[in-house]
Design a protein around this motif. Structure first.
Motif, mmCIF file in Angstrom:
data_model
loop_
_atom_site.group_PDB
_atom_site.id
_atom_site.type_symbol
_atom_site.label_atom_id
_atom_site.label_comp_id
_atom_site.label_asym_id
_atom_site.label_seq_id
_atom_site.Cartn_x
_atom_site.Cartn_y
_atom_site.Cartn_z
ATOM 1 N N ALA A 3 0.751 -1.132 -0.166
ATOM 2 C CA ALA A 3 -0.071 0.143 0.051
ATOM 3 C C ALA A 3 1.012 1.210 -0.051
ATOM 4 O O ALA A 3 0.491 2.276 -0.808
ATOM 5 C CB ALA A 3 -0.944 0.196 1.109
ATOM 6 N N TRP A 4 2.003 1.087 0.602
ATOM 7 C CA TRP A 4 2.734 2.303 0.722
ATOM 8 C C TRP A 4 3.527 2.660 -0.553
ATOM 9 O O TRP A 4 3.510 3.685 -1.047
ATOM 10 C CB TRP A 4 3.860 2.160 1.685
ATOM 11 N N LEU A 5 3.877 1.604 -1.205
ATOM 12 C CA LEU A 5 4.502 1.631 -2.562
ATOM 13 C C LEU A 5 3.417 2.309 -3.528
ATOM 14 O O LEU A 5 3.696 3.282 -4.410
ATOM 15 C CB LEU A 5 4.986 0.408 -3.107
ATOM 16 N N PHE A 6 2.326 1.844 -3.542
ATOM 17 C CA PHE A 6 1.096 2.241 -4.290
ATOM 18 C C PHE A 6 0.912 3.811 -4.145
ATOM 19 O O PHE A 6 0.806 4.468 -5.127
ATOM 20 C CB PHE A 6 -0.295 1.615 -3.859
ATOM 21 N N ARG A 7 0.909 4.266 -2.757
ATOM 22 C CA ARG A 7 0.750 5.629 -2.694
ATOM 23 C C ARG A 7 1.997 6.566 -3.154
ATOM 24 O O ARG A 7 1.878 7.655 -3.641
ATOM 25 C CB ARG A 7 0.414 6.010 -1.250
ATOM 26 N N VAL A 8 3.231 5.842 -2.921
ATOM 27 C CA VAL A 8 4.383 6.569 -3.435
ATOM 28 C C VAL A 8 4.214 6.609 -4.896
ATOM 29 O O VAL A 8 4.545 7.830 -5.664
ATOM 30 C CB VAL A 8 5.526 6.094 -3.166
ATOM 31 N N CYS A 9 3.573 5.691 -5.611
ATOM 32 C CA CYS A 9 3.475 5.633 -7.156
ATOM 33 C C CYS A 9 2.553 6.800 -7.501
ATOM 34 O O CYS A 9 2.665 7.374 -8.621
ATOM 35 C CB CYS A 9 3.017 4.235 -7.743
ATOM 36 N N VAL A 10 1.295 6.643 -6.801
ATOM 37 C CA VAL A 10 0.231 7.814 -7.108
ATOM 38 C C VAL A 10 0.840 9.194 -6.954
ATOM 39 O O VAL A 10 0.556 9.973 -7.822
ATOM 40 C CB VAL A 10 -0.915 7.399 -6.265
ATOM 41 N N LEU A 13 3.226 9.869 -10.048
ATOM 42 C CA LEU A 13 2.635 10.029 -11.168
ATOM 43 C C LEU A 13 1.693 11.223 -11.306
ATOM 44 O O LEU A 13 1.584 11.896 -12.389
ATOM 45 C CB LEU A 13 1.451 8.950 -11.432
ATOM 46 N N LEU A 14 1.132 11.674 -10.072
ATOM 47 C CA LEU A 14 0.469 13.370 -9.976
ATOM 48 C C LEU A 14 1.586 14.201 -10.252
ATOM 49 O O LEU A 14 1.101 15.251 -10.991
ATOM 50 C CB LEU A 14 -0.071 13.304 -8.538
ATOM 51 N N TYR A 20 3.986 17.680 -16.582
ATOM 52 C CA TYR A 20 3.723 17.678 -18.057
ATOM 53 C C TYR A 20 2.755 18.702 -18.368
ATOM 54 O O TYR A 20 2.662 19.390 -19.604
ATOM 55 C CB TYR A 20 3.187 16.193 -18.250
ATOM 56 N N LEU A 21 1.513 19.030 -17.502
ATOM 57 C CA LEU A 21 0.832 20.268 -18.047
ATOM 58 C C LEU A 21 1.291 21.504 -17.704
ATOM 59 O O LEU A 21 0.845 22.582 -18.498
ATOM 60 C CB LEU A 21 -0.507 19.864 -17.297
ATOM 61 N N VAL A 22 2.002 21.601 -16.833
ATOM 62 C CA VAL A 22 2.437 23.022 -16.352
ATOM 63 C C VAL A 22 4.092 23.095 -16.429
ATOM 64 O O VAL A 22 4.538 22.216 -15.891
ATOM 65 C CB VAL A 22 2.083 23.153 -14.928
ATOM 66 N N PRO A 23 4.516 23.946 -17.173
ATOM 67 C CA PRO A 23 5.901 24.024 -17.502
ATOM 68 C C PRO A 23 6.763 24.252 -16.121
ATOM 69 O O PRO A 23 6.279 25.121 -15.166
ATOM 70 C CB PRO A 23 6.232 25.403 -18.209
ATOM 71 N N GLY A 252 1.098 11.031 1.827
ATOM 72 C CA GLY A 252 1.008 12.472 2.555
ATOM 73 C C GLY A 252 0.283 13.490 1.914
ATOM 74 O O GLY A 252 0.377 14.763 2.264
ATOM 75 N N GLY A 253 -0.589 13.336 0.838
ATOM 76 C CA GLY A 253 -1.349 14.342 0.078
ATOM 77 C C GLY A 253 -0.211 14.928 -1.008
ATOM 78 O O GLY A 253 -0.696 15.760 -1.747
ATOM 79 N N LEU A 254 0.846 14.401 -1.242
ATOM 80 C CA LEU A 254 1.977 14.943 -1.922
ATOM 81 C C LEU A 254 1.308 14.758 -3.578
ATOM 82 O O LEU A 254 1.026 13.753 -3.785
ATOM 83 C CB LEU A 254 3.324 14.306 -2.038
ATOM 84 N N GLY A 255 1.219 15.821 -4.449
ATOM 85 C CA GLY A 255 0.792 15.802 -5.695
ATOM 86 C C GLY A 255 -0.730 15.980 -5.718
ATOM 87 O O GLY A 255 -1.451 16.886 -6.235
ATOM 88 N N LEU A 256 -1.529 15.448 -5.024
ATOM 89 C CA LEU A 256 -2.944 15.305 -4.781
ATOM 90 C C LEU A 256 -3.150 16.855 -4.095
ATOM 91 O O LEU A 256 -4.249 17.478 -4.777
ATOM 92 C CB LEU A 256 -3.304 14.511 -3.835
#
Length: 312
Positions: A3-10, A13-14, A20-23, A252-256
């Protein structure tokens, strides 16, 4: 671990999608507008806010835990949030560190849960009020904005009533079985908190004041980066993004948090690249405070100080 690795990947990716969308050059340029003295002042105010949060938590968990122990455990929770997938992980860490000192372990568990729920309720109240102020001039009618807060208030009221009713039910006869006895003790601890609404109201007000301080820090960052957005919009977007970031799908909400805040502030004219920059600068404050919390845990208190804490 999975689960921890999944959240790191999320989170990865975010962040990749964001850049990618914002320079990245625009994000970097906005972040560099934040001076070192302002960042250090923000870190100091952030730690002051969490000093108050530790006092609030101590009020809710009952006796046996000194303020020094509560604050050290609270800092450990901040450090745990660096690596654990959600704020709940930090809550477990801080409760575990003071468990041997707490007079009532069940009160510690219920108080820690109440602390998290009050924080979330406070965020919801601020977000709803700020949304009302920020969106009403842009809508034909802003009455619908109050419904989420009304629904949340009803849920909180039902939860309080259920705790008292369950405590009365279990007190009439001795529950059978270890699990039922445990649930009865937890219900009694929850009911004791509910029967003292003044304490809950005080902690709710403290929580909202702390969150407003944190929003104010972000507004100061935004002003330094020359971001044009109403103050009410910042209160609405920051608190809503923090509620969204509670979801256990990122590290920890990083990216989201950054993506949510940029999207919420875009209708108010804020440039997404600048908002993301502010979000990442805020993340650096979070990580710095977590590092401080980790270093505090490495420094053990001298035996004389520990004895003084125990005697008090």
């Amino acid at each position: 671990m999975g689960a921890w690795l999944f959240r790191v990947c999320v989170s990865a990716l975010l962040l990749a999608l964001i850049f990618y969308l914002v320079p990245f050059s625009q994000v970097r340029a906005a972040a560099l507008q934040i001076s070192l003295p302002l960042w250090l002042a923000a870190l100091a105010l952030f730690l002051c806010g969490h000093a108050a949060a530790a006092a609030k938590w101590r009020i809710l968990i009952g006796g046996g835990v000194s303020y020094r122990q509560a604050f050290r455990a609270h800092l450990a929770g901040l450090a745990a949030n660096l690596a654990l997938p959600s704020v709940a992980g930090g809550d477990v860490v801080r409760a575990g560190l003071v468990m041997k000192h707490a007079d009532d372990k069940h009160r510690l568990a219920i108080g820690s849960l109440a602390d998290r729920l009050l924080d979330t309720l406070g965020l919801a109240i601020i977000a709803s009020a700020a949304a009302w102020i920020a969106w009403t001039p842009r809508l034909d009618s802003g009455l619908w904005l109050g419904w989420p807060l009304i629904g949340l208030a009803v849920l909180v009221g039902l939860g309080f009533a259920a705790a008292v009713s369950l405590d009365r039910l279990t007190s009439r006869s001795e529950p059978s079985g270890k699990i039922m006895r445990l649930l009865a003790k937890l219900a009694h601890s929850a009911a004791e908190l509910v029967r003292n609404p003044g304490r809950l109201l005080l902690c709710l007000v403290m929580s909202m004041a702390i969150q407003c301080l944190f929003v104010g820090i972000n507004i100061a960052f935004a002003r330094a980066a020359h971001i044009e957005a109403p103050v009410a919009a910042w209160f609405y977007a920051w608190t809503t993004a923090k509620i969204i970031a509670i979801a256990p799908i990122s590290l920890g909400g990083l990216g989201l948090r950054e993506a949510s805040m940029a999207g919420l502030l875009k209708p108010f004219g804020a440039d997404p690249a600048q908002v993301i920059a502010i979000g990442l600068v805020w993340q650096s404050v979070l990580y710095a405070s977590g590092l401080i919390g980790f270093l505090v845990q490495l420094r053990r208190a001298p035996p004389a100080a520990l004895a003084a804490e125990q005697s008090s």
